[in-house]
Design a protein around this motif. Structure first.
Motif, PDB file in Angstrom:
ATOM      1  N   ALA A 280     -57.047 -33.019   5.490  1.00 12.55           N
ATOM      2  CA  ALA A 280     -56.411 -33.769   4.647  1.00 12.55           C
ATOM      3  C   ALA A 280     -57.570 -34.686   4.517  1.00 12.55           C
ATOM      4  N   ASN A 282     -58.818 -38.236   1.495  1.00 11.39           N
ATOM      5  CA  ASN A 282     -58.737 -39.053   0.253  1.00 11.39           C
ATOM      6  C   ASN A 282     -59.942 -38.939  -0.604  1.00 11.39           C
ATOM      7  N   PRO A 288     -57.644 -42.493  -4.715  1.00 11.78           N
ATOM      8  CA  PRO A 288     -57.393 -41.464  -3.588  1.00 11.78           C
ATOM      9  C   PRO A 288     -56.860 -40.075  -4.075  1.00 11.78           C
ATOM     10  N   GLN A 289     -57.485 -39.009  -3.308  1.00 16.10           N
ATOM     11  CA  GLN A 289     -57.290 -37.852  -3.806  1.00 16.10           C
ATOM     12  C   GLN A 289     -55.935 -37.182  -3.202  1.00 16.10           C
ATOM     13  N   HIS A 290     -55.498 -37.903  -1.886  1.00 18.04           N
ATOM     14  CA  HIS A 290     -54.343 -37.386  -1.245  1.00 18.04           C
ATOM     15  C   HIS A 290     -54.417 -35.933  -1.302  1.00 18.04           C
ATOM     16  N   LYS A 292     -54.267 -32.426   0.314  1.00 20.30           N
ATOM     17  CA  LYS A 292     -53.669 -31.693   1.727  1.00 20.30           C
ATOM     18  C   LYS A 292     -53.717 -30.164   1.447  1.00 20.30           C
ATOM     19  N   TRP A 321     -52.982 -31.796  -4.495  1.00 21.92           N
ATOM     20  CA  TRP A 321     -54.017 -32.746  -4.430  1.00 21.92           C
ATOM     21  C   TRP A 321     -54.051 -33.506  -5.846  1.00 21.92           C
ATOM     22  N   ASN A 322     -54.625 -34.798  -5.838  1.00 18.54           N
ATOM     23  CA  ASN A 322     -55.039 -35.556  -7.196  1.00 18.54           C
ATOM     24  C   ASN A 322     -56.459 -35.411  -7.355  1.00 18.54           C
TER      25      ASN A 322
END
Length: 761
Positions: A280, A282, A288-290, A292, A321-322
């Motif tokens: 995980a 960011n 933030p990419q968040h 996982k 993801w973002n």
């Protein structure tokens, strides 16, 4: 009278043959890794003083025939293991069997031998690199191939963009990727042809990387034009382990591998393990990419009988993801966003893949090898992107969704036999392959904020079959000269059901076949010099939605299965024991090229192309513990159907280089300092827009004891500001009166440090 003389001559001949062969025997054997008790392939076995050399096959086996009755000394050597000397006595009309267990040891470049035996598939460079530079993250998996560059432009979630031999390969259009023989590339994918996401591989489980540049290998079919890469995962774990990583940007990762059978399994030549990875972060972007990712894998290897091995692998992978997307140069220059910012912060995606892989290998009493492989994947993909911002829709923006659900299954089978006639050795391989991809709801839609669907542009189901037969002949004509000739025939049936057709859905089909010949020649002057000429034809298939667009009226092979014709003239050279050089001049002509179309954010087929260049790889052992390597790669890629000055291939690399220093001491300290360099390259057809090059350095330091390893890795050690991916794209920002065509980029990783702790038991 004449008859009596003839009979007497025949009798004398028979006596001479009996005398010559009366006292001949054989030596056969198998070589194991002592830590795992599993067979070792590519071990060099030399009959000291006789001048005969053999390499163990993938079952760890070797064989010497027609030996005069006498005692012999066999010397076993393999990179990363101690040399071992064994004495064996050959009896009359008998086969003496030898079993050897090799012990791990520091790498000695002097152990690498340039051999005429199996010259076609020896992987000298890759076997060195994988041991000197262990793969520690998913990006390094692909970078282990000399001259191969990658670019990530979706926060680590999307498959990497790949560059090799003057190709912008997008996400896998002209390179064939497999893991343990199971295909990675997805044909007719929602995002692009040949999309290859390797993130379901846990880096710590990669044992070896086999590769070849160019279309020269008979059992490698679709997409193997620039080359192919097969990643081999570990058959067994010598120890169970647990690893924790923590780094900047809220980055965390946990990996564990559990040996399920232990010593009891090794005594029965069985192994089984489970491994899992969770990561995980960011990431370094303003938004933030968040990110996982979860990986789980299980593998079993055992014997169904005295001559049959079974390997079963099952794995599952999920990622979400973002990402910040590509940003235009003008947005940074004007202050609309900063270097790590975004224009559309709602981009992102989710993907998953579940795999089953069964491999069965049987060796008959006459040393015939029969292989069967069955594989299956269930794959899901959903991606939100915005390449042009407000170019088409000035109110809602141009965000798109690409989505699909896929079932992929297939079979690879082969039968091999080896025949020795005097000093000539013939290895004949016959193979059959089958692959079928069935997708449900392959979609391209115009969306807003990753929530609202504004318009469905494409929606349909793909059903694509690729069946192939091939024959391959590897002939060692003399102790120095080896020839490989092969022929494969591929058949494709592409089917697309358009679910948006009015008034009802329509199904269109197209079929085509292609023949691909190969011819490779190898001449080994001595154990230090080998020259080779590789020639062959390969191909890549086009997207089913393209070839069925005219309801199957595209009948020419070049429109469905465009061919690629290549040749490599190379040399493998060891001027002295601790220096290895591999150099090649190469040429590749393609019947149809794929070119990135910036205003659509897609890849489309165009005309013919030509590439030529030079590859140079050098590996040098400076001291007992210090190793140096460098790869230099040039390419001159051009379109053949465009006028001079308008014939550049966008984003195709023209010069790249990687290299570094690797340290491995006997006191537990190891590490590496590496660089990678990509020169400026054209971003459009007339070279008026340039994708800027970069020079980035990475570092890794490890300290290992018997029960644990502490590691520090740093990406972009010098904190260079660089553009990892770049495109010449026409876009419009919010409020702009007219669109602008310029470089859009994803920023590369800044200084990024991570600490790791691995515990073994």
């Amino acid at each position: 009278m004449k008859l009596r003389k003839l009979l007497a001559t025949l009798a004398l001949g028979l006596v001479a043959v009996q005398v010559a062969f009366a006292h001949l025997g054989n030596i056969a054997g198998i070589v194991y890794d002592q830590s795992t008790h599993l067979p070792l392939r590519n071990v060099s076995v030399q009959l000291t003083g006789v001048g005969k050399l053999a390499l163990t096959d993938e079952r760890g086996q070797f064989r010497f025939t027609n030996l005069v009755t006498a005692p012999y000394k066999l010397e076993f050597s393999h990179v990363g293991f101690q040399n071992q000397l064994v004495t064996a006595t050959v009896g009359e009309d008998q086969t003496t069997f030898v079993k050897v267990h090799l012990i791990s040891a520091p790498i000695e470049l002097s152990q690498v031998q340039v051999s005429a035996t199996r010259a076609h598939d020896q992987q000298l460079i890759s076997s060195l690199d994988i041991k000197l530079r262990p793969i520690t993250n998913s990006q390094e998996i692909l970078r282990s191939v000399p001259g191969l560059f990658i670019g990530q432009h979706a926060g680590g979630g999307k498959a990497e963009q790949i560059f090799l031999r003057g190709f912008d390969l997008d996400h896998g259009t002209d390179i064939r990727l497999t893991v343990d023989g199971m295909p990675v590339n997805m044909v007719s994918h929602a995002h692009g042809q040949g999309y290859a996401d390797l993130h379901f591989v846990i880096p710590e489980l990669v044992e070896g990387v086999d590769f070849k540049k160019g279309p020269y290998t008979t059992d490698k079919g679709n997409l193997a034009t620039a080359g192919w890469v097969d990643f081999r995962t570990r058959t067994a774990l010598d120890k169970s382990f647990a690893k924790l990583e923590a780094g900047q940007y809220a980055s965390y990762r946990a990996v564990a591998g559990i040996n399920l059978l232990g010593q009891a399994g090794r005594t029965k030549n069985q192994s089984a393990y489970m491994a899992s990875e969770y990561s995980a972060t960011n990431s370094y972007f303003d938004n933030p990419q968040h990110f996982k990712r979860l990986n789980v894998l299980g593998k079993y290897h055992g014997h169904l009988g005295a001559n049959t091995n079974l390997t079963l692998t099952a794995s599952t992978f999920w990622s979400q993801w973002n990402h910040s997307g590509q940003i235009p140069d003008r947005a940074v220059a004007s202050g609309v966003t900063d270097w790590f910012g975004s224009i559309d912060p709602t981009e992102g995606g989710e993907t998953s893949r579940t795999n089953g892989n069964a491999q069965l290998v049987t060796v008959t009493p006459k040393n015939h090898v029969i292989k069967h492989q069955f594989f299956y994947s269930n794959y899901n993909f959903e991606l939100y992107s915005n390449f042009t911002f407000f170019l088409k829709d000035t109110v809602n923006g141009d965000q798109i969704r690409q989505k699909e659900h896929r079932n992929l299954f297939g079979y690879n089978g082969s039968y091999s036999t080896q025949t020795n006639i005097g000093k000539t050795s013939w290895t004949t391989t016959l193979g059959a392959q089958y692959r079928q991809d069935i997708t449900h709801g392959t979609e391209l839609s115009h969306t807003k904020n990753r929530v609202e669907t504004l318009n469905r542009i494409q929606l349909g189901n793909v059903n694509e079959i690729n069946a192939a037969l091939y024959a391959d002949e590897l002939v060692q004509l003399t102790s120095r000269f080896t020839m490989n000739a092969g022929l494969r025939v591929d058949y494709f049936r592409s089917q697309y059901e358009d679910l948006l057709a009015i008034p009802t859905s329509t199904t269109k089909r197209a079929t085509q076949a292609i023949v691909s010949p190969k011819l490779n020649l190898y001449y080994t002057l001595n154990p230090r010099v080998q020259v080779y000429l590789n020639t062959g034809k390969g191909f890549h298939s086009n997207d089913a939605r393209v070839v069925t667009a005219q309801n199957g009226t595209l009948r020419r092979t070049g429109e469905i299965l465009p061919g690629a014709y290549g040749s490599d003239l190379g040399i493998i050279f060891k001027p002295f024991p601790k220096l290895l050089i591999n150099a090649a001049a190469w040429y590749l002509w393609m019947q149809q090229e794929f070119v990135y179309v910036g205003d659509e954010g897609v890849v489309e087929p165009s005309g013919r192309s030509r590439r030529q260049g030079l590859d140079l790889s050098v590996r040098y052992q400076l001291t007992k513990s210090l190793y140096a390597d460098v790869d230099l790669n040039t390419a001159n890629p051009r379109s053949l159907d465009a006028s001079e000055g308008q014939n550049y291939l966008p984003l195709a690399p023209t010069f790249t280089s990687t290299g570094g220093l690797s340290l491995q001491t006997r006191y537990g300290l190891s590490g590496s300092l590496r660089y990678r360099y990509m020169a400026d390259r054209p971003a459009n057809e007339d070279n008026t827009i340039v994708a800027k090059g970069y020079f980035v350095t990475d570092m890794q330091v490890n300290y290992a004891k018997r029960a644990y390893t502490i590691g520090l890795s740093v990406q972009n050690l010098l904190n260079t500001r660089w553009k990892e991916t770049q495109f010449a794209t026409e876009s419009r920002l919010k409020g702009e009166a007219a669109p602008v065509d310029e470089i859009h980029f994803t920023p590369g990783t800044p200084f990024f440090a991570r600490l790791s702790l691995t515990y073994f038991w």
